[in-house]
Design an enzyme around this catalytic site. Structure first.
Site, mmCIF file in Angstrom:
data_model
loop_
_atom_site.group_PDB
_atom_site.id
_atom_site.type_symbol
_atom_site.label_atom_id
_atom_site.label_comp_id
_atom_site.label_asym_id
_atom_site.label_seq_id
_atom_site.Cartn_x
_atom_site.Cartn_y
_atom_site.Cartn_z
ATOM 1 N N TYR A 25 0.798 -1.234 0.000
ATOM 2 C CA TYR A 25 0.000 0.000 0.000
ATOM 3 C C TYR A 25 0.831 1.285 0.000
ATOM 4 O O TYR A 25 0.274 2.379 -0.119
ATOM 5 C CB TYR A 25 -0.942 -0.004 1.220
ATOM 6 C CG TYR A 25 -1.925 -1.159 1.189
ATOM 7 C CD1 TYR A 25 -2.885 -1.249 0.183
ATOM 8 C CD2 TYR A 25 -1.878 -2.172 2.136
ATOM 9 C CE1 TYR A 25 -3.773 -2.316 0.137
ATOM 10 C CE2 TYR A 25 -2.762 -3.250 2.102
ATOM 11 C CZ TYR A 25 -3.701 -3.310 1.099
ATOM 12 O OH TYR A 25 -4.588 -4.357 1.042
ATOM 13 N N ASN A 76 -13.123 3.900 -1.324
ATOM 14 C CA ASN A 76 -12.239 2.754 -1.160
ATOM 15 C C ASN A 76 -12.826 1.953 -0.017
ATOM 16 O O ASN A 76 -12.629 2.288 1.158
ATOM 17 C CB ASN A 76 -10.802 3.177 -0.846
ATOM 18 C CG ASN A 76 -9.871 1.970 -0.744
ATOM 19 O OD1 ASN A 76 -10.321 0.832 -0.691
ATOM 20 N ND2 ASN A 76 -8.574 2.221 -0.710
ATOM 21 N N HIS A 82 -15.188 -6.662 -1.492
ATOM 22 C CA HIS A 82 -15.302 -8.036 -1.985
ATOM 23 C C HIS A 82 -16.447 -8.815 -1.324
ATOM 24 O O HIS A 82 -16.722 -9.951 -1.713
ATOM 25 C CB HIS A 82 -13.975 -8.774 -1.763
ATOM 26 C CG HIS A 82 -12.781 -7.950 -2.120
ATOM 27 N ND1 HIS A 82 -12.544 -7.522 -3.408
ATOM 28 C CD2 HIS A 82 -11.768 -7.426 -1.367
ATOM 29 C CE1 HIS A 82 -11.431 -6.785 -3.429
ATOM 30 N NE2 HIS A 82 -10.951 -6.715 -2.201
ATOM 31 N N ASP A 89 -26.042 -2.198 -2.725
ATOM 32 C CA ASP A 89 -27.434 -1.720 -2.701
ATOM 33 C C ASP A 89 -27.496 -0.227 -2.401
ATOM 34 O O ASP A 89 -28.293 0.503 -2.993
ATOM 35 C CB ASP A 89 -28.239 -2.487 -1.645
ATOM 36 C CG ASP A 89 -28.670 -3.866 -2.119
ATOM 37 O OD1 ASP A 89 -28.549 -4.153 -3.330
ATOM 38 O OD2 ASP A 89 -29.134 -4.658 -1.272
ATOM 39 N N HIS A 102 -8.773 1.836 -5.382
ATOM 40 C CA HIS A 102 -7.934 0.954 -4.565
ATOM 41 C C HIS A 102 -6.484 1.359 -4.744
ATOM 42 O O HIS A 102 -6.053 1.647 -5.876
ATOM 43 C CB HIS A 102 -8.103 -0.516 -4.975
ATOM 44 C CG HIS A 102 -9.505 -0.990 -4.825
ATOM 45 N ND1 HIS A 102 -10.069 -1.281 -3.607
ATOM 46 C CD2 HIS A 102 -10.483 -1.168 -5.747
ATOM 47 C CE1 HIS A 102 -11.331 -1.625 -3.787
ATOM 48 N NE2 HIS A 102 -11.610 -1.565 -5.075
ATOM 49 N N SER A 104 -3.879 -0.638 -4.140
ATOM 50 C CA SER A 104 -3.249 -1.769 -4.818
ATOM 51 C C SER A 104 -4.091 -2.154 -6.032
ATOM 52 O O SER A 104 -5.171 -1.598 -6.255
ATOM 53 C CB SER A 104 -3.151 -2.960 -3.853
ATOM 54 O OG SER A 104 -4.447 -3.447 -3.538
ATOM 55 N N ARG A 113 -9.820 -11.386 -4.020
ATOM 56 C CA ARG A 113 -9.926 -9.940 -4.270
ATOM 57 C C ARG A 113 -10.342 -9.626 -5.714
ATOM 58 O O ARG A 113 -10.443 -8.467 -6.103
ATOM 59 C CB ARG A 113 -8.588 -9.245 -3.983
ATOM 60 C CG ARG A 113 -8.131 -9.335 -2.553
ATOM 61 C CD ARG A 113 -6.851 -8.547 -2.328
ATOM 62 N NE ARG A 113 -6.166 -9.031 -1.143
ATOM 63 C CZ ARG A 113 -6.461 -8.662 0.110
ATOM 64 N NH1 ARG A 113 -7.408 -7.781 0.334
ATOM 65 N NH2 ARG A 113 -5.801 -9.168 1.137
HETATM 66 C C1 DQA Z 1 -7.725 -2.148 -0.934
HETATM 67 C C2 DQA Z 1 -7.733 -3.536 -1.586
HETATM 68 C C3 DQA Z 1 -8.609 -4.499 -0.791
HETATM 69 O O1 DQA Z 1 -8.559 -5.789 -1.383
HETATM 70 C C4 DQA Z 1 -8.114 -4.614 0.640
HETATM 71 O O2 DQA Z 1 -8.971 -5.431 1.385
HETATM 72 C C5 DQA Z 1 -7.939 -3.290 1.286
HETATM 73 C C6 DQA Z 1 -7.328 -2.217 0.522
HETATM 74 C C7 DQA Z 1 -6.752 -1.191 -1.655
HETATM 75 O O3 DQA Z 1 -6.881 0.027 -1.468
HETATM 76 O O4 DQA Z 1 -5.842 -1.643 -2.355
HETATM 77 O O5 DQA Z 1 -8.236 -3.123 2.459
HETATM 78 O O6 DQA Z 1 -9.036 -1.601 -1.048
#
Ligand code: DQA
Length: 152
Positions: A25, A76, A82, A89, A102, A104, A113
């Site tokens: 991250y 985010n 997931h 909704d 995101h 990542s 993911r």
């Molecule tokens: C995330 C990606 C998600 O899979 C993960 O659970 C996160 C961070 C990201 O910003 O890359 O908590 O949302």
């Protein structure tokens, strides 16, 4: 300047950014990202209302609040991305453009993911660009709401 801010909503464990798995991250903190998003919004004549919660229901409440109070949403949702049909909704229930972000690239990570409930309801998705993705998401909302510096 449009009176309504962009809601920038951050989900679980994003409050630990900076120290949380920095190899995935990065080392940018959520406070840093708030500063980046605020500055970028200002360049478009917009403001942000920046929030973080570890609770799914609170994120749902904020999306519903955005219906009246925001010109757009940057979300985010962390791991709730997931798992949460409740978030899907809520997004479908409000007529506010939403950009999913995101840090990542979830599609280059574990298979669990690879599916996002949020994506089904999002206007656009930005992932894998770390903190800069939030700046691009602000650009996207500005474009969608037709905002530009100096426009009233
Ligand atoms: C995330 C990606 C998600 O899979 C993960 O659970 C996160 C961070 C990201 O910003 O890359 O908590 O949302």
């Amino acid at each position: 300047m449009t009176a309504k801010p962009i809601f920038v909503l951050n989900g679980p464990t994003l409050n630990l950014l900076g120290t949380r798995e920095p190899e995935i991250y990065g080392t940018t903190t959520l406070d840093d990202i708030q500063g980046m998003a605020t500055a970028r919004a200002k360049s478009h004549g917009l403001t942000v209302d920046f929030r973080q919660s570890n609770r799914e229901g609170e994120l749902v409440d904020w999306i519903i609040e955005a219906r009246e109070k925001a010109c757009g949403i940057i979300l985010n949702a962390g791991a709730y991305t997931h798992t949460s049909i409740a978030l899907y909704d809520a997004i479908k229930a409000v007529n506010v453009p939403l950009i999913e972000v995101h840090l990542s690239n979830p599609y280059a990570r574990e298979p669990f993911r690879h599916h996002s409930h949020v994506s089904h309801a999002a206007k656009g998705v930005i992932c894998g660009l770390r903190a800069q993705g939030y700046e691009f998401a602000v650009d996207a909302i500005a474009s969608l709401v037709g905002s530009q510096k100096g426009k009233s």
